[in-house]
Design an enzyme around this catalytic site. Structure first.
Site, mmCIF file in Angstrom:
data_model
loop_
_atom_site.group_PDB
_atom_site.id
_atom_site.type_symbol
_atom_site.label_atom_id
_atom_site.label_comp_id
_atom_site.label_asym_id
_atom_site.label_seq_id
_atom_site.Cartn_x
_atom_site.Cartn_y
_atom_site.Cartn_z
ATOM 1 N N ASP A 66 0.823 -1.206 0.000
ATOM 2 C CA ASP A 66 0.000 0.000 0.000
ATOM 3 C C ASP A 66 0.865 1.267 0.000
ATOM 4 O OD1 ASP A 66 -2.360 1.366 -0.050
ATOM 5 O OD2 ASP A 66 -2.791 1.145 2.084
ATOM 6 N N ASN A 121 -10.519 -3.316 -6.580
ATOM 7 C CA ASN A 121 -9.724 -2.323 -7.309
ATOM 8 C C ASN A 121 -10.300 -1.960 -8.683
ATOM 9 O OD1 ASN A 121 -6.469 -3.399 -6.011
ATOM 10 N ND2 ASN A 121 -7.837 -1.770 -5.304
HETATM 11 C C1 FPP Z 1 -1.894 0.020 -3.447
HETATM 12 O O1 FPP Z 1 -1.434 1.356 -3.383
HETATM 13 C C2 FPP Z 1 -1.282 -0.661 -4.589
HETATM 14 C C3 FPP Z 1 -1.945 -1.277 -5.585
HETATM 15 C C4 FPP Z 1 -3.427 -1.366 -5.635
HETATM 16 C C5 FPP Z 1 -1.244 -1.895 -6.737
HETATM 17 C C6 FPP Z 1 0.040 -2.585 -6.390
HETATM 18 C C7 FPP Z 1 0.663 -3.105 -7.624
HETATM 19 C C8 FPP Z 1 1.977 -3.076 -7.898
HETATM 20 C C9 FPP Z 1 3.014 -2.555 -6.969
HETATM 21 C C10 FPP Z 1 2.455 -3.636 -9.208
HETATM 22 C C11 FPP Z 1 2.594 -5.137 -9.103
HETATM 23 C C12 FPP Z 1 3.214 -5.716 -10.301
HETATM 24 C C13 FPP Z 1 3.185 -7.037 -10.643
HETATM 25 C C14 FPP Z 1 3.978 -7.485 -11.787
HETATM 26 C C15 FPP Z 1 2.371 -8.021 -9.925
HETATM 27 P P1 FPP Z 1 -2.470 2.547 -3.537
HETATM 28 O O2 FPP Z 1 -2.548 2.896 -4.964
HETATM 29 O O3 FPP Z 1 -3.765 2.147 -2.915
HETATM 30 O O4 FPP Z 1 -1.766 3.670 -2.713
HETATM 31 P P2 FPP Z 1 -2.474 4.823 -1.852
HETATM 32 O O5 FPP Z 1 -3.084 4.140 -0.649
HETATM 33 O O6 FPP Z 1 -1.334 5.698 -1.483
HETATM 34 O O7 FPP Z 1 -3.477 5.479 -2.738
#
Ligand code: FPP
Length: 242
Positions: free
Chosen positions: A23, A71
């Site tokens: 996250d 998501n």
């Molecule tokens: C949450 O942060 C993150 C995600 C929903 C996506 C995570 C995915 C990756 C790091 C890429 C993975 C790649 C592969 C190849 C599997 P957020 O966007 O909710 O952050 P925030 O809470 O700050 O808004």
């Protein structure tokens, strides 16, 4: 909070299965006045660092929450970019780290792009014989959805006479979840400051140790992992015993 310090070899018990809620990508990007998708791209760099380190430490299983069933409610361009990122990065990961990483995917593939889900199946089969760490990616995954799909499959087997109600055991349920064959999670790490499970591996987390840190996922590196592992090795796991 323990101080960050140089990497030392981790002593004490290591988890067999470590899971990550990655996250904080969006906030990391926002702080830099960049689009959220930039945060996800940087997040992939952390993911790769962590896979390398987990593999060096011979931790057999690492699961990453890449995209939840919830998501899909994000802005369309963010969803499209995340799917593009998975597609592109899987090719990289399959050839990664002396090619000894086994890839596994959990989640409902039926809603994914056909080409992506075929690629996932192909890489799972291609890497099944590898002996290193299993890197398991949760894509379109929800813990409740995992349990619901497992119940649906159990009901069909009951209806068709392949199973009797008394055959249903915890072991059977575990084997029919997406993580079938993978041991329960020993340590769950969540970055980004929130302290919740967010519909991740609900059944598989029953006895896990939980580790929450404020660090945003793109800043999560080997020394942050070390802190999580140190915290884990200092805990006494009782599994309901005294
Ligand atoms: C949450 O942060 C993150 C995600 C929903 C996506 C995570 C995915 C990756 C790091 C890429 C993975 C790649 C592969 C190849 C599997 P957020 O966007 O909710 O952050 P925030 O809470 O700050 O808004």
């Amino acid at each position: 909070m323990p101080e960050k310090r140089d990497l030392v070899s981790t002593e004490g018990a290591l988890p067999k299965h470590i899971a990550f809620i990655m996250d904080g990508n969006g906030r990391w990007a926002k702080k830099r006045l960049m689009p959220r998708t930039y945060g996800h791209r940087e997040g992939v760099k952390s993911l790769k660092k962590i896979i390398s380190r987990v593999s060096e430490l011979n931790i057999p299983y690492a699961t990453f929450y890449a995209f939840s069933t919830e998501n899909w409610n994000r802005p369309e361009e963010e969803v499209t970019e995340l799917m593009r990122l998975f597609d592109e990065q899987l090719d990289d990961l399959v050839n990664y780290q002396s090619e000894n990483i086994r890839l596994r995917f959990i989640g409902d593939r039926s809603a994914l792009d056909k080409k992506l889900s075929e690629k996932m199946g192909y890489y799972e089969r291609e890497t099944a014989g590898r002996t290193g760490t299993t890197a398991c990616f949760a894509i379109n995954y929800g813990g409740r959805d995992d349990i619901a799909r497992c119940l649906r499959s159990l009901s069909l087997q009951l209806r068709d006479g392949f199973l009797r109600p008394e055959d249903i055991s915890e072991g059977l349920i575990s084997s029919l979840l997406d993580t079938g064959g993978i041991p329960d999670v020993d340590l769950l790490v969540r970055t980004g400051g929130e302290k919740r499970i967010s519909n991740f591996l609900l059944w598989q987390l029953a006895y896990s140790e939980l580790y929450f840190c404020d660090c945003l996922w793109p800043d999560f590196d080997e020394s942050e992992l070390e802190l999580a592992l140190e915290s884990y090795s200092g805990r006494q796991r009782r599994f309901g015993r005294v």
